[in-house]
Enzyme design. Structure first.
Site, PDB file in Angstrom:
ATOM      1  N   ASP A 135      66.804 -19.046  52.372  1.00  4.81           N
ATOM      2  CA  ASP A 135      67.926 -18.325  51.764  1.00  4.81           C
ATOM      3  C   ASP A 135      67.392 -17.390  50.679  1.00  4.81           C
ATOM      4  OD1 ASP A 135      71.254 -19.043  51.514  1.00  4.81           O
ATOM      5  OD2 ASP A 135      70.334 -17.841  49.936  1.00  4.81           O
ATOM      6  N   ILE A 136      67.984 -16.212  50.588  1.00  7.28           N
ATOM      7  CA  ILE A 136      67.511 -15.208  49.625  1.00  7.28           C
ATOM      8  C   ILE A 136      67.872 -15.597  48.188  1.00  7.28           C
ATOM      9  CG2 ILE A 136      69.554 -13.683  49.575  1.00  7.28           C
ATOM     10  CD1 ILE A 136      67.550 -11.332  49.988  1.00  7.28           C
ATOM     11  N   ASN A 190      79.812 -23.832  55.510  1.00  4.89           N
ATOM     12  CA  ASN A 190      81.052 -23.256  55.012  1.00  4.89           C
ATOM     13  C   ASN A 190      81.844 -22.669  56.177  1.00  4.89           C
ATOM     14  OD1 ASN A 190      80.537 -23.804  52.246  1.00  4.89           O
ATOM     15  ND2 ASN A 190      79.158 -22.045  52.155  1.00  4.89           N
ATOM     16  N   GLY A 213      84.019 -20.568  50.364  1.00  2.66           N
ATOM     17  CA  GLY A 213      83.050 -19.656  49.768  1.00  2.66           C
ATOM     18  C   GLY A 213      82.174 -18.962  50.790  1.00  2.66           C
ATOM     19  N   HIS A 257      76.286 -20.933  60.092  1.00  2.56           N
ATOM     20  CA  HIS A 257      74.933 -21.324  59.696  1.00  2.56           C
ATOM     21  C   HIS A 257      74.982 -22.632  58.936  1.00  2.56           C
ATOM     22  CE1 HIS A 257      76.766 -18.661  56.728  1.00  2.56           C
ATOM     23  NE2 HIS A 257      76.152 -19.376  55.787  1.00  2.56           N
ATOM     24  N   LEU A 258      73.903 -23.394  59.056  1.00  2.00           N
ATOM     25  CA  LEU A 258      73.724 -24.617  58.281  1.00  2.00           C
ATOM     26  C   LEU A 258      72.857 -24.278  57.078  1.00  2.00           C
ATOM     27  CD1 LEU A 258      74.537 -25.773  61.103  1.00  2.00           C
ATOM     28  CD2 LEU A 258      72.746 -27.499  60.795  1.00  2.00           C
ATOM     29  N   HIS A 259      73.312 -24.664  55.897  1.00  2.00           N
ATOM     30  CA  HIS A 259      72.440 -24.641  54.724  1.00  2.00           C
ATOM     31  C   HIS A 259      71.692 -25.962  54.706  1.00  2.00           C
ATOM     32  CE1 HIS A 259      74.554 -21.294  52.460  1.00  2.00           C
ATOM     33  NE2 HIS A 259      75.525 -21.648  53.289  1.00  2.00           N
TER      34      HIS A 259
END
Ligand code: 5GP
Length: 112
Positions: free
Chosen positions: A28-29, A85, A91, A98-100
């Site tokens: 993640d950026i 999300n 949010g 996508h999975l964080h």
């Protein structure tokens, strides 16, 4: 075209840690933990709230590849949090499911 499709197409750079025919995983950026990866299906499912029955195999694959990457990157044993999300109240910023994968620190409950 979502920002993640541009990463998949190599139109914008990302720190990719895993890729196969179904999904891609990159840093993640704006990391929210010492390790913060995004596991993204190459087929753009918009969000969990819009997934359909034919997405079942892809969704299962993402979970299993989360485990694979967690082992590869060395945080499966220490543990990690998976966040997905879906929709405005969550949010969600990018309308491409996508999975964080968050790891490397103790996670609090409840989520902010
Ligand atoms: P969401 O809020 O939609 O669940 O998560 C989107 C995530 O994508 C955010 O954590 C955000 O930091 C990340 N992100 C947004 N743009 C980029 C980008 O260009 N590259 C990378 N690697 N991550 C991004």
């Amino acid at each position: 075209m979502t920002i993640f499709e541009k990463i998949i197409a190599r139109e914008i750079p990302a720190k990719i840690v895993y890729e196969d025919e179904v999904c891609i995983c990159f840093h993640d950026i704006a990391p929210q933990a010492p390790v913060h990866l995004l596991m993204v299906p190459k087929k753009c499912i918009v969000r969990v709230g819009e997934a359909v029955a034919e997405d079942k195999e892809t969704l299962g694959h993402l979970m299993l590849m989360a485990q694979k990457v967690a082992k590869q990157e060395g945080f499966n044993d220490s543990g990690f949090r998976v966040v997905i999300n879906s929709g405005p109240d969550s949010g969600e910023e990018v309308p491409h499911l996508h999975l964080h994968l968050l790891a490397g620190r103790q996670m609090g409950v409840p989520l902010a």
